[in-house]
Design a protein around this motif. Structure first.
Motif, mmCIF file in Angstrom:
data_model
loop_
_atom_site.group_PDB
_atom_site.id
_atom_site.type_symbol
_atom_site.label_atom_id
_atom_site.label_comp_id
_atom_site.label_asym_id
_atom_site.label_seq_id
_atom_site.Cartn_x
_atom_site.Cartn_y
_atom_site.Cartn_z
ATOM 1 N N VAL A 108 20.092 -18.140 45.986
ATOM 2 C CA VAL A 108 20.893 -19.062 45.019
ATOM 3 C C VAL A 108 20.703 -20.563 44.924
ATOM 4 N N LYS A 109 20.988 -21.051 46.345
ATOM 5 C CA LYS A 109 20.659 -22.433 46.459
ATOM 6 C C LYS A 109 19.224 -22.725 46.297
ATOM 7 N N ALA A 110 18.267 -22.135 46.609
ATOM 8 C CA ALA A 110 16.983 -22.283 46.467
ATOM 9 C C ALA A 110 16.437 -22.248 44.876
ATOM 10 N N ALA A 111 17.233 -21.277 44.189
ATOM 11 C CA ALA A 111 16.918 -21.223 42.944
ATOM 12 C C ALA A 111 17.600 -22.441 42.184
ATOM 13 N N VAL A 112 18.553 -22.716 42.582
ATOM 14 C CA VAL A 112 19.279 -24.068 41.934
ATOM 15 C C VAL A 112 18.427 -25.107 42.188
ATOM 16 N N SER A 113 17.682 -25.327 43.427
ATOM 17 C CA SER A 113 16.914 -26.453 43.633
ATOM 18 C C SER A 113 15.783 -26.283 42.897
ATOM 19 N N ASP A 114 15.164 -25.100 42.844
ATOM 20 C CA ASP A 114 13.668 -24.991 42.383
ATOM 21 C C ASP A 114 13.693 -25.164 40.989
ATOM 22 N N THR A 115 14.982 -24.879 40.219
ATOM 23 C CA THR A 115 14.753 -25.172 38.751
ATOM 24 C C THR A 115 15.244 -26.546 38.296
ATOM 25 N N GLY A 116 15.703 -26.954 39.179
ATOM 26 C CA GLY A 116 16.354 -28.371 38.871
ATOM 27 C C GLY A 116 17.514 -28.388 38.063
ATOM 28 N N ALA A 117 18.336 -27.284 38.244
ATOM 29 C CA ALA A 117 19.791 -27.314 37.684
ATOM 30 C C ALA A 117 20.551 -28.070 38.044
ATOM 31 N N GLU A 118 21.435 -28.738 37.112
ATOM 32 C CA GLU A 118 22.516 -29.859 37.332
ATOM 33 C C GLU A 118 23.753 -29.601 37.039
ATOM 34 N N SER A 119 23.689 -28.500 35.946
ATOM 35 C CA SER A 119 25.062 -28.376 35.205
ATOM 36 C C SER A 119 25.140 -26.855 34.926
ATOM 37 N N VAL A 126 18.531 -20.432 36.256
ATOM 38 C CA VAL A 126 18.941 -20.097 37.417
ATOM 39 C C VAL A 126 18.744 -18.588 37.720
ATOM 40 N N MET A 127 19.538 -17.980 36.774
ATOM 41 C CA MET A 127 19.606 -16.598 36.607
ATOM 42 C C MET A 127 18.341 -15.786 36.334
ATOM 43 N N GLY A 128 17.506 -16.396 35.367
ATOM 44 C CA GLY A 128 16.189 -15.919 35.140
ATOM 45 C C GLY A 128 15.441 -16.242 36.234
ATOM 46 N N ALA A 129 15.497 -17.248 37.022
ATOM 47 C CA ALA A 129 14.477 -17.333 38.111
ATOM 48 C C ALA A 129 14.829 -16.298 39.200
ATOM 49 N N LEU A 130 16.191 -16.150 39.452
ATOM 50 C CA LEU A 130 16.751 -15.182 40.444
ATOM 51 C C LEU A 130 16.343 -13.431 40.144
ATOM 52 N N LYS A 131 16.370 -13.293 38.835
ATOM 53 C CA LYS A 131 15.919 -11.961 38.318
ATOM 54 C C LYS A 131 14.543 -11.947 38.440
#
Length: 157
Positions: A108-119, A126-131
């Motif tokens: 989850v931390k990596a996906a948030v970082s990789d997608t540049g998610a901020e809010s 993020v969920m799309g990247a994880l899936k």
């Protein structure tokens, strides 16, 4: 070798070994896959289903059987609960290894970082990247709140 091929090989082997309960479960898996293919054809998508979709089907089947087993146990029908649990064991043979809680947190931390998610608005990305990366390896029903918590730590909720 893709998951569908592995299921078909296991089905043939179960026929040879005359394992009735295993054979029934493998036939249910094949039926679910074929149902999805037929639904896709009706919708105009005739390219067949990929391995990720097969893993999603298997994950859904496992989740349904867990819920049924729990309901049977609460109703005092331990024989039916045991049958559901046996089906789960057969289905899980074709799923990738489930990630531990620590591995999920790191993913989850990596996906948030990789997608540049901020809010929280970026939760879908993020969920799309994880899936895309972890289909069949984690329960996304449990992962959603973890992603939300991760995104809300910055006070953007």
């Amino acid at each position: 070798m893709d998951t569908r091929t592995r299921v078909n090989q296991a089905l043939k082997q179960a026929m040879k070994d005359r394992e009735a309960s295993r054979l029934a479960t493998l036939r249910l898996i094949n039926a679910a896959i074929k149902d999805r293919e037929i639904a896709d054809r009706v919708d105009g998508e005739s390219g067949g289903i990929g391995d990720a979709e097969v893993l999603a089907i298997l994950g859904k089947m496992t989740k349904q059987r867990n819920e049924s087993a729990r309901a049977y146990e609460e109703g005092g029908r331990l024989d039916l609960a045991e049958r559901e649990l046996n089906e789960i064991a057969i289905i899980e043979e074709f799923l990738p290894k489930q990630l531990s809680d620590e591995e999920i947190t790191e993913a989850v931390k990596a996906a948030v970082s990789d997608t540049g998610a901020e809010s929280i608005r970026d939760m879908g990305k993020v969920m799309g990247a994880l899936k895309g990366k972890y289909t069949g390896q984690m329960d996304f029903g449990k992962v959603g709140p973890m992603v939300k918590d991760q995104l809300c730590q910055g006070g953007n909720c």
